[in-house]
Design an enzyme around this catalytic site. Structure first.
Site, PDB file in Angstrom:
ATOM      1  N   CYS A 185      54.013  46.563 -83.817  1.00  0.00           N
ATOM      2  CA  CYS A 185      53.338  45.287 -83.595  1.00  0.00           C
ATOM      3  C   CYS A 185      51.899  45.512 -83.160  1.00  0.00           C
ATOM      4  CB  CYS A 185      54.090  44.470 -82.534  1.00  0.00           C
ATOM      5  SG  CYS A 185      53.344  42.851 -82.207  1.00  0.00           S
ATOM      6  N   CYS A 199      50.681  43.051 -80.534  1.00  0.00           N
ATOM      7  CA  CYS A 199      51.164  43.366 -79.186  1.00  0.00           C
ATOM      8  C   CYS A 199      50.410  44.541 -78.577  1.00  0.00           C
ATOM      9  CB  CYS A 199      52.653  43.721 -79.220  1.00  0.00           C
ATOM     10  SG  CYS A 199      53.706  42.529 -80.060  1.00  0.00           S
ATOM     11  N   ASP A 200      50.178  45.586 -79.369  1.00  0.00           N
ATOM     12  CA  ASP A 200      49.746  46.866 -78.807  1.00  0.00           C
ATOM     13  C   ASP A 200      48.368  47.341 -79.243  1.00  0.00           C
ATOM     14  OD1 ASP A 200      52.217  47.018 -77.534  1.00  0.00           O
ATOM     15  OD2 ASP A 200      53.154  48.027 -79.234  1.00  0.00           O
TER      16      ASP A 200
END
Length: 328
Positions: A137, A140-141
């Protein structure tokens, strides 16, 4: 074997399921959450979480899920260590579900919050370096790789979108695709191929993720040329596997309508399925955003709609009782 009765039965226990439980418990629906094989969902395998509202500092995914679980229990949710293997939605409310323990769960309303799983390559180092340079992701990261060299593996819309997103953080993004053309939409391909920060490696497959999980994490990818079989290495700080997600909908196949990607179809803008009293929330119905905060939001919506559904049932039942009494 036992039978557990509740006004609100929630299947799944990630941000969506726990949020539905919190709102359901506060509405006095005495919810039961059947937690499934991975209590807490995908966040339990995510280390640093920096984009969940309310936390100035980075928090750990497993800790965040434990806090959500504790909050749901604190307001009156019952957590069950079981995995639902069968649901009966055909006969309307109350709905029946069976766990692999043999226990039976009966709910006047039911929330499907079984989530989705990122598809992985299944090659050496992928699991060991998960959260230590390997992710599924970018949204997300990606923030953790500011100014670093990153790679995206895949050739569809998801991969191209992830690569384009990562250019917000990195000036050196490599897209690795095992074929010589992309499957992504033409407009996305055009944006990718024109982007000065993105390089495409064609006809390359990742053979392994290399590095030390205990010291520094990912260092490079071992690649194989899919045309001539030659080997090469690519030094990267982060690698994002973007070959799609698989919603966990086996439980409701043939019982609820699913779209082409296997996600539960809901009424647009709501968590309502075509069966009154059956709601779906989180990644099991969301193939667009797939974030913890959006999953939690749809969990809240599912609980609020379940409360309204149950209030409607009570009105109908009260009216039926009055009509019977009047006839007597």
């Amino acid at each position: 074997m036992a039978t557990h009765r509740t006004k609100l039965l929630i299947i799944g226990s990630g941000p969506a399921g726990y949020s539905a439980a919190i709102y359901g418990a506060r509405a006095m629906m005495e919810p039961i959450v059947v937690q499934g094989l991975q209590p807490g969902g995908q966040l339990t395998i995510t280390t640093d979480v920096e984009n969940y509202p309310g936390f100035r500092d980075v928090v750990q995914g497993p800790w965040l899920m434990e806090e959500m679980k504790a909050q749901a229990e604190h307001v009156g949710t019952r957590m069950m260590w079981d995995t639902i293997v069968e649901v009966d939605l055909e006969n309307g409310s109350p709905f029946r579900a069976v766990g692999d323990s043999g226990d039976e769960y009966i709910g006047d309303a039911i929330v499907i919050a079984t989530g989705a799983q990122a598809k992985w390559l299944g090659v050496p180092g992928e699991q060991e370096l998960g959260g230590k340079g390997v992710s599924a992701c970018a949204t997300c990261d990606g923030f953790f790789y500011r100014g670093k060299k990153v790679a995206v593996i895949g050739g569809g819309n998801t991969a191209v979108e992830e690569a384009l997103y990562l250019t917000n953080h990195s000036d050196d993004v490599t897209l690795i695709h095992r074929r010589d053309e992309l499957r992504a939409e033409k407009i996305l391909q055009d944006r990718l191929l024109k982007h000065p920060k993105i390089t495409v490696l064609w006809n390359k497959a990742v053979e392994s993720f290399e590095g030390d999980p205990l010291a520094g994490g990912l260092t490079h990818l071992a690649l194989r040329d899919t045309v001539d079989g030659s080997s090469s290495d690519l030094k990267v700080d982060g690698a994002f596997v973007a070959i799609g997600h698989a919603p966990s909908t086996d439980l409701v196949k043939g019982k609820l309508p699913l779209d082409d990607g296997g996600y539960v179809i809901v009424e647009p803008g709501t968590p309502r399925t075509e069966i009154p009293g059956v709601f779906a929330c989180g990644d099991v119905m969301d193939h667009t955003y797939r974030q913890a905060v959006t999953a939690a939001g749809t969990g809240c919506m599912a609980a609020l709609d379940a409360e309204r559904f149950l209030a409607g049932l009570e009105i109908e039942l009260d009216g039926h009782v009055e009509a019977v009494e009047a006839a007597e």
